[in-house]
Design an enzyme around this catalytic site. Sequence first.
Site, PDB file in Angstrom:
ATOM      1  N   HIS A 138       7.846   3.308  -7.640  1.00  0.00           N
ATOM      2  CA  HIS A 138       8.317   4.124  -6.518  1.00  0.00           C
ATOM      3  C   HIS A 138       8.980   3.212  -5.511  1.00  0.00           C
ATOM      4  O   HIS A 138       8.378   2.214  -5.084  1.00  0.00           O
ATOM      5  CB  HIS A 138       7.141   4.841  -5.833  1.00  0.00           C
ATOM      6  CG  HIS A 138       6.839   6.187  -6.413  1.00  0.00           C
ATOM      7  ND1 HIS A 138       5.736   6.923  -6.047  1.00  0.00           N
ATOM      8  CD2 HIS A 138       7.531   6.939  -7.324  1.00  0.00           C
ATOM      9  CE1 HIS A 138       5.750   8.068  -6.712  1.00  0.00           C
ATOM     10  NE2 HIS A 138       6.813   8.096  -7.495  1.00  0.00           N
ATOM     11  N   GLU A 160      -1.520   4.816  -9.846  1.00  0.00           N
ATOM     12  CA  GLU A 160      -0.845   4.292  -8.651  1.00  0.00           C
ATOM     13  C   GLU A 160      -1.873   3.896  -7.575  1.00  0.00           C
ATOM     14  O   GLU A 160      -2.536   4.767  -7.006  1.00  0.00           O
ATOM     15  CB  GLU A 160       0.090   5.370  -8.069  1.00  0.00           C
ATOM     16  CG  GLU A 160       0.816   4.919  -6.810  1.00  0.00           C
ATOM     17  CD  GLU A 160       1.624   6.052  -6.161  1.00  0.00           C
ATOM     18  OE1 GLU A 160       1.160   7.202  -6.179  1.00  0.00           O
ATOM     19  OE2 GLU A 160       2.715   5.758  -5.631  1.00  0.00           O
ATOM     20  N   ARG A 206       8.474   4.747   5.098  1.00  0.00           N
ATOM     21  CA  ARG A 206       8.666   5.850   4.147  1.00  0.00           C
ATOM     22  C   ARG A 206      10.103   6.374   4.179  1.00  0.00           C
ATOM     23  O   ARG A 206      10.385   7.445   3.643  1.00  0.00           O
ATOM     24  CB  ARG A 206       7.688   7.008   4.419  1.00  0.00           C
ATOM     25  CG  ARG A 206       6.317   6.876   3.766  1.00  0.00           C
ATOM     26  CD  ARG A 206       6.421   6.790   2.276  1.00  0.00           C
ATOM     27  NE  ARG A 206       5.156   7.019   1.593  1.00  0.00           N
ATOM     28  CZ  ARG A 206       4.964   6.734   0.316  1.00  0.00           C
ATOM     29  NH1 ARG A 206       5.933   6.217  -0.416  1.00  0.00           N
ATOM     30  NH2 ARG A 206       3.810   6.952  -0.251  1.00  0.00           N
ATOM     31  N   GLU A 231      10.773   7.684  -3.497  1.00  0.00           N
ATOM     32  CA  GLU A 231       9.785   8.623  -2.966  1.00  0.00           C
ATOM     33  C   GLU A 231       9.768   8.461  -1.453  1.00  0.00           C
ATOM     34  O   GLU A 231       9.314   7.445  -0.933  1.00  0.00           O
ATOM     35  CB  GLU A 231       8.390   8.350  -3.538  1.00  0.00           C
ATOM     36  CG  GLU A 231       7.416   9.418  -3.058  1.00  0.00           C
ATOM     37  CD  GLU A 231       5.973   9.081  -3.383  1.00  0.00           C
ATOM     38  OE1 GLU A 231       5.293   9.924  -3.968  1.00  0.00           O
ATOM     39  OE2 GLU A 231       5.536   7.974  -3.042  1.00  0.00           O
TER      40      GLU A 231
HETATM   41  C1  LER Z   1       1.340   9.041  -1.886  1.00  0.00           C
HETATM   42  O1  LER Z   1       1.329   8.183  -0.796  1.00  0.00           O
HETATM   43  C2  LER Z   1       2.177   8.519  -2.969  1.00  0.00           C
HETATM   44  O2  LER Z   1       2.655   7.419  -2.974  1.00  0.00           O
HETATM   45  C3  LER Z   1       2.435   9.447  -4.087  1.00  0.00           C
HETATM   46  O3  LER Z   1       3.099   8.807  -5.120  1.00  0.00           O
HETATM   47  C4  LER Z   1       1.169  10.080  -4.549  1.00  0.00           C
HETATM   48  O4  LER Z   1       1.347  11.378  -4.937  1.00  0.00           O
HETATM   49 MN    MN Z   2       4.149   6.767  -4.506  1.00  0.00          MN
END
Ligand code: LER
Ligand code: MN
Length: 283
Positions: free
Chosen positions: A208, A149, A214, A243
């Site tokens: 994600h 990632e 966020r 996430e």
């Molecule tokens: C952290 O910013 C993230 O995107 C997670 O997937 C990493 O553990």
């Molecule tokens: Mn992530």
Amino acid sequence: MKYGMNTLLFEARFTNNAVGNFPRFKEIGFDGVEIALQEKGDIDTSLVKDKLSENGLVCGSLCALVGAGTDLRGPDKAVIESGKQYIRDLVDTAVELGAKVIVGPLYSAVGRADLIADEQRKIDWKLVKSGLKDVCGYAEDKGIFLALEPLNRFETDFMNIAEDALRMIDEVGSPMLKVHLDTFHMNIEEKSSADAIRAVGDKLYLLHASENDRGAPGTGQVDWSGIGKAVKDIGYDRWVVIESFTPEVEIIAKAASIWRQTEKDGWALAEKGLKYIKTLFGE
Ligand code: LER
Ligand code: MN
């Protein structure tokens, strides 16, 4: 498409007690759970697996939490060894839970972001390449995929864009090494999130879904319509995992700079986000 919830929304350290959230995950409409595992010993895998199936859920992926002591970039040999052992432990746990892929910034610690010399950058790249080759051999034997990632510039200086991940997997040359993209990080780093998804194509093994703040997917500035089209173009049909983070989970809030609530609480966020991504990506 399969829809998952990353456990970091509710707890920094996933332990056996966290199975208490499973009934609500199911009720909201998730197909599975992405477990963010700090240490192999934190869970009894047979108990977690039983609780998943009791609730009609699966664990589709494990999310790696790489810290300063488990970094494939080292610099110490002991740190590199711990980094490799942590990934091997995740592979074993994935086998026990029936998960197929381990995702996250497997290459380096989250938050390691410095201006370093080009020479050092080349040394680090070689170290990570060799570490990944090593753990990929283990993952090949166990049939588990590892998906890298790229993170935004404030969380790593090592791999910020999809192109970096593609170069690494090309150089490592393992059939088990794939790419994991995150809409939050892409929104900061890519020229176009949709083009990044198209460039990764069939090497995309997990997505994600996270808003630019966020918060709940669909409530902010991420280019969801472009992403929706790109995902369709490449025929992506694996996991889309929400996430997100809230200030209530303090350790993660500090690590990801989450200073305010974007929804009433984590459950409201999960419910709203899932409704949106299901409409966007479809069944
Ligand atoms: C952290 O910013 C993230 O995107 C997670 O997937 C990493 O553990
Ligand atoms: Mn992530």
